[in-house]
Enzyme design. Structure first.
Site, short mmCIF file in Angstrom:
data_model
loop_
_atom_site.label_atom_id
_atom_site.label_comp_id
_atom_site.label_asym_id
_atom_site.label_seq_id
_atom_site.Cartn_x
_atom_site.Cartn_y
_atom_site.Cartn_z
N HIS A 67 0.84 -1.20 0.00
CA HIS A 67 0.00 0.00 0.00
C HIS A 67 0.87 1.25 0.00
CE1 HIS A 67 -3.60 2.40 1.35
NE2 HIS A 67 -2.62 3.19 1.77
N GLU A 68 1.85 1.29 0.90
CA GLU A 68 2.72 2.47 0.99
C GLU A 68 3.61 2.60 -0.25
OE1 GLU A 68 1.93 4.56 3.20
OE2 GLU A 68 0.67 3.13 4.29
N HIS A 71 1.75 4.42 -2.97
CA HIS A 71 1.88 5.88 -2.80
C HIS A 71 3.24 6.34 -3.33
CE1 HIS A 71 -1.73 6.57 -0.46
NE2 HIS A 71 -1.38 5.69 0.47
#
Length: 153
Positions: A67-68, A71
């Site tokens: 998820h990170e 980003h």
């Protein structure tokens, strides 16, 4: 797991799942309470909540890292990196990252505080309820423009 091991793990996931290198710093942050991890746009670093690893294991933390990294890679490529952007949702689904992290046991949900203050108009008696303390000298009544008094409830 140490920060060095986490760094190597994040680099490995970035290479395997995204085909791109991770060239910044990844570390654990014990101060994180309600989030699994976070990405810093200015420094491009990633922080992971170690409690997620202790409670839910490596599989869940790997989804948080993905998820990170979504980003990270989208931000560096100039594409939509925010949670609501279609690019972010598409890439997250491709790599199998988690949309939301699981809540940690023992962390209670935030409750809404009831009103703690009441502003009362000196002229007409109109009442305004507030959760936060305000300076009544800076405000006037919306009905008659009279001065206000602050009362604690």
């Amino acid at each position: 797991m140490t920060n060095e091991q986490l760094q190597a793990w994040v680099e490995q996931i970035s290479h395997d799942s995204f085909g791109l290198p991770f060239r910044h710093r990844a570390s654990f942050n014990r101060r994180l309470r309600t989030t699994g991890g976070r990405y810093f746009m200015k420094s491009h670093d990633i922080e992971i909540n170690p409690a997620q690893l202790e409670v839910y294991g490596k599989e869940e933390v790997e989804r948080i890292i993905k998820h990170e990294l979504c980003h990270y890679h989208l931000h560096l490529s100039g594409r939509g990196y925010k949670h609501g952007d279609p690019d972010f949702k598409r890439l997250l689904a491709q790599v199998g990252g988690s949309r939301y992290c699981q809540g940690l046991p023992g962390t209670a949900k935030r409750r809404v505080l009831p009103y703690r203050y009441k502003l009362t108009c000196s002229k007409c008696g109109m009442e305004y309820l507030r959760k936060r303390k305000v300076d009544p000298a800076r405000y006037r009544c919306g009905r008659c423009a009279g001065p206000l008094r602050l009362n604690a409830l």
